[in-house]
Write an enzyme that holds these catalytic residues in place. Structure first.
Site, PDB file in Angstrom:
ATOM      1  N   ARG A  23      10.861  -3.196   6.400  1.00 59.90           N
ATOM      2  CA  ARG A  23      10.321  -4.747   6.611  1.00 59.90           C
ATOM      3  C   ARG A  23       9.273  -5.054   5.452  1.00 59.90           C
ATOM      4  O   ARG A  23       8.990  -4.328   4.706  1.00 59.90           O
ATOM      5  CB  ARG A  23       9.588  -4.759   8.143  1.00 59.90           C
ATOM      6  N   VAL A  63       5.773   9.120   3.826  1.00 54.75           N
ATOM      7  CA  VAL A  63       5.290   9.336   2.651  1.00 54.75           C
ATOM      8  C   VAL A  63       4.229  10.570   2.616  1.00 54.75           C
ATOM      9  O   VAL A  63       3.630  10.993   1.832  1.00 54.75           O
ATOM     10  CB  VAL A  63       4.689   8.222   1.929  1.00 54.75           C
ATOM     11  N   ASN A  85       6.001   1.320  -2.202  1.00 60.56           N
ATOM     12  CA  ASN A  85       5.576   0.305  -1.599  1.00 60.56           C
ATOM     13  C   ASN A  85       4.914   0.682  -0.117  1.00 60.56           C
ATOM     14  O   ASN A  85       4.138  -0.166   0.337  1.00 60.56           O
ATOM     15  CB  ASN A  85       7.128  -0.621  -1.349  1.00 60.56           C
ATOM     16  N   TYR A 151      -9.630   0.626   3.123  1.00 67.30           N
ATOM     17  CA  TYR A 151      -8.255   0.032   2.378  1.00 67.30           C
ATOM     18  C   TYR A 151      -8.275   0.162   0.901  1.00 67.30           C
ATOM     19  O   TYR A 151      -7.612   0.388   0.097  1.00 67.30           O
ATOM     20  CB  TYR A 151      -7.741  -0.773   3.126  1.00 67.30           C
ATOM     21  N   LYS A 155      -6.683   1.465  -2.247  1.00 63.57           N
ATOM     22  CA  LYS A 155      -5.796   0.859  -3.145  1.00 63.57           C
ATOM     23  C   LYS A 155      -6.391   1.044  -4.743  1.00 63.57           C
ATOM     24  O   LYS A 155      -5.654   1.090  -5.692  1.00 63.57           O
ATOM     25  CB  LYS A 155      -5.686  -0.555  -2.876  1.00 63.57           C
ATOM     26  N   VAL A 184       0.499 -11.649   1.079  1.00 61.01           N
ATOM     27  CA  VAL A 184       1.897 -12.048   1.125  1.00 61.01           C
ATOM     28  C   VAL A 184       2.177 -12.206   2.627  1.00 61.01           C
ATOM     29  O   VAL A 184       1.768 -11.495   3.286  1.00 61.01           O
ATOM     30  CB  VAL A 184       2.793 -10.765   0.451  1.00 61.01           C
TER      31      VAL A 184
HETATM   32  N1  LIG Z   1       0.969  -8.394   2.914  1.00 55.35           N
HETATM   33  C1  LIG Z   1      -0.053  -8.483   2.065  1.00 55.35           C
HETATM   34  O1  LIG Z   1      -0.861  -9.396   2.351  1.00 55.35           O
HETATM   35  C2  LIG Z   1      -0.164  -7.324   0.904  1.00 55.35           C
HETATM   36  C3  LIG Z   1      -0.919  -7.688  -0.090  1.00 55.35           C
HETATM   37  C4  LIG Z   1      -0.930  -6.885  -1.013  1.00 55.35           C
HETATM   38  C5  LIG Z   1      -0.484  -5.698  -1.133  1.00 55.35           C
HETATM   39  N2  LIG Z   1       0.212  -5.258  -0.068  1.00 55.35           N
HETATM   40  C6  LIG Z   1       0.903  -3.928  -0.120  1.00 55.35           C
HETATM   41  O2  LIG Z   1       2.232  -4.069  -0.144  1.00 55.35           O
HETATM   42  C7  LIG Z   1       2.842  -3.026   0.467  1.00 55.35           C
HETATM   43  C8  LIG Z   1       3.881  -3.358   1.528  1.00 55.35           C
HETATM   44  O3  LIG Z   1       3.137  -4.223   2.663  1.00 55.35           O
HETATM   45  P1  LIG Z   1       3.726  -5.198   3.582  1.00 55.35           P
HETATM   46  O4  LIG Z   1       2.979  -6.389   3.423  1.00 55.35           O
HETATM   47  O5  LIG Z   1       5.218  -5.286   3.393  1.00 55.35           O
HETATM   48  O6  LIG Z   1       3.425  -4.553   4.929  1.00 55.35           O
HETATM   49  P2  LIG Z   1       4.003  -4.209   6.152  1.00 55.35           P
HETATM   50  O7  LIG Z   1       4.811  -5.623   6.414  1.00 55.35           O
HETATM   51  O8  LIG Z   1       2.942  -4.060   7.238  1.00 55.35           O
HETATM   52  O9  LIG Z   1       4.913  -3.004   6.111  1.00 55.35           O
HETATM   53  C9  LIG Z   1       4.528  -1.877   5.726  1.00 55.35           C
HETATM   54  C10 LIG Z   1       5.715  -1.006   5.336  1.00 55.35           C
HETATM   55  O10 LIG Z   1       5.250   0.422   5.013  1.00 55.35           O
HETATM   56  C11 LIG Z   1       5.698   1.359   5.835  1.00 55.35           C
HETATM   57  N3  LIG Z   1       4.721   2.426   6.321  1.00 55.35           N
HETATM   58  C12 LIG Z   1       3.396   2.509   6.664  1.00 55.35           C
HETATM   59  N4  LIG Z   1       2.993   3.866   6.720  1.00 55.35           N
HETATM   60  C13 LIG Z   1       4.088   4.435   6.139  1.00 55.35           C
HETATM   61  C14 LIG Z   1       4.169   6.235   5.832  1.00 55.35           C
HETATM   62  N5  LIG Z   1       3.162   7.040   6.107  1.00 55.35           N
HETATM   63  N6  LIG Z   1       5.427   6.564   5.463  1.00 55.35           N
HETATM   64  C15 LIG Z   1       6.288   5.700   5.260  1.00 55.35           C
HETATM   65  N7  LIG Z   1       6.356   4.258   5.379  1.00 55.35           N
HETATM   66  C16 LIG Z   1       5.183   3.715   5.835  1.00 55.35           C
HETATM   67  C17 LIG Z   1       5.912   0.577   7.385  1.00 55.35           C
HETATM   68  O11 LIG Z   1       6.861   1.501   8.077  1.00 55.35           O
HETATM   69  P3  LIG Z   1       6.759   1.065   9.794  1.00 55.35           P
HETATM   70  O12 LIG Z   1       7.738   0.003   9.995  1.00 55.35           O
HETATM   71  O13 LIG Z   1       7.371   2.391  10.202  1.00 55.35           O
HETATM   72  O14 LIG Z   1       5.573   0.978  10.060  1.00 55.35           O
HETATM   73  C18 LIG Z   1       6.514  -0.740   6.808  1.00 55.35           C
HETATM   74  O15 LIG Z   1       7.982  -0.315   6.268  1.00 55.35           O
HETATM   75  C19 LIG Z   1       1.934  -2.119   0.973  1.00 55.35           C
HETATM   76  O16 LIG Z   1       1.503  -1.001   0.126  1.00 55.35           O
HETATM   77  C20 LIG Z   1       0.263  -3.119   0.996  1.00 55.35           C
HETATM   78  O17 LIG Z   1      -0.548  -2.436   1.289  1.00 55.35           O
HETATM   79  C21 LIG Z   1       0.609  -6.235   0.820  1.00 55.35           C
END
Ligand SMILES: NC(=O)c1ccc[n+]([C@@H]2O[C@H](COP(=O)([O-])OP(=O)(O)OC[C@H]3O[C@@H](n4cnc5c(N)ncnc54)[C@H](OP(=O)(O)O)[C@@H]3O)[C@@H](O)[C@H]2O)c1
Length: 251
Positions: A23, A63, A85, A151, A155, A184
């Site tokens: 996702r 991970v 990611n 968090y 990071k 995002v």
């Molecule tokens: N969204 C934002 O505003 C934003 C901004 C800056 C940076 N980021 C970074 O971008 C990356 C992706 O974020 P996102 O917005 O796509 O988040 P998200 O929609 O919450 O998705 C998080 C993903 O990480 C997986 N995950 C969590 N813990 C895990 C683990 N221990 N092992 C393997 N997979 C794991 C989740 O799997 P499950 O489905 O199994 O939970 C999911 O696929 C992250 O590193 C986040 O910190 C996000």
């Protein structure tokens, strides 16, 4: 030869592994890699039964699980591009949280998880003639908001790791990209009422950098502004954050 020092990876024909690919931004990475002509895309997921991305191969991968990381490296032996990611946001304060459990878990996922994947896949990518690693950071690698301090700390640690790994892996023909972005439009930011960029826009810039050999992506205006402000962060970033926090906690 898919990569060499100072160069990126050719995505067309490459084999890639994306963590957290079911996702959000991870799913967008998996889809964009297919669109750019990657030959095989491995989708690292905690629950393979929930993967709904066409044309990718599910790999069981938490991970934080050393055995699953090792099994993924053994199974995905053709990888030339790794995307770290996977992420988790627990909204935990550094002092105000009841325990340090969330702080430890965020560090396990973002710092130790990314490090474990880099260590497991560096020999794989090198053996395949070189390639690239993309690490998903955040704007909170650059500053620490009080309501999600642990968090941010994880990071920042991940960002530091990326800068170290980039130098260590350069002589081995592996280019390393760090990606910083503000909000995002994914589940992680679903509770936020503020402008958000699309996962696709972040992914497009990250993959362009992996191909062209750029070390860092500042994927939105917030990331660009905060990076520029770093040398003067105690004057231009933290006073406003502290004032807002004091106001919010005044009750
Ligand atoms: N969204 C934002 O505003 C934003 C901004 C800056 C940076 N980021 C970074 O971008 C990356 C992706 O974020 P996102 O917005 O796509 O988040 P998200 O929609 O919450 O998705 C998080 C993903 O990480 C997986 N995950 C969590 N813990 C895990 C683990 N221990 N092992 C393997 N997979 C794991 C989740 O799997 P499950 O489905 O199994 O939970 C999911 O696929 C992250 O590193 C986040 O910190 C996000």
């Amino acid at each position: 030869m898919l990569g060499r020092e100072g160069s990126g990876v050719q995505i067309e024909g490459a084999t890639a592994l994306v963590t957290g690919a079911n996702r959000g931004i991870g799913r967008a990475f998996a889809e964009a890699l297919r669109e750019r002509g990657a030959r095989r895309v491995f989708a690292g997921v905690r629950d393979p039964s929930r993967l709904e991305v066409a044309g990718v191969e599910a790999v069981q991968l938490d991970v934080t699980d050393a055995a699953q990381v090792a099994a993924a490296a053994a199974r995905c032996g053709e990888v030339t591009l790794l995307v770290n990611n996977a992420g988790v946001l627990r909204h935990a304060a550094l002092i105000g949280a009841a325990t340090m459990d969330d702080a430890r878990y965020e560090m396990e996922v973002h710092y130790f998880g990314t490090l474990a994947l880099c260590r497991a896949f560096a020999p794989v990518i090198e053996r395949n003639g070189g390639g690239a690693i993309v690490n998903m950071h955040s704007v909170v690698s650059f500053f620490t908001p009080p309501d999600s301090g642990s968090y941010a700390a994880s990071k920042a640690a991940q960002w530091s790791l990326t800068n170290g790994v980039r130098s260590e892996l350069a002589p081995r023909g592996i280019h390393v990209v760090g990606v910083h972005v503000g909000f995002v439009d994914t589940d992680m930011a679903s509770g936020v009422d503020a402008p958000k960029v699309t996962p696709a826009s972040v992914v497009a810039q990250a993959l362009d950098a992996a191909e062209s050999g750029l070390p860092e992506v500042l994927a939105d205006e917030t990331a660009r502004n905060l990076k520029e402000a770093l040398p003067r962060d105690q004057e231009v970033v933290y006073p406003a954050i502290r004032a807002a926090y004091v106001e919010a906690t005044r009750g």
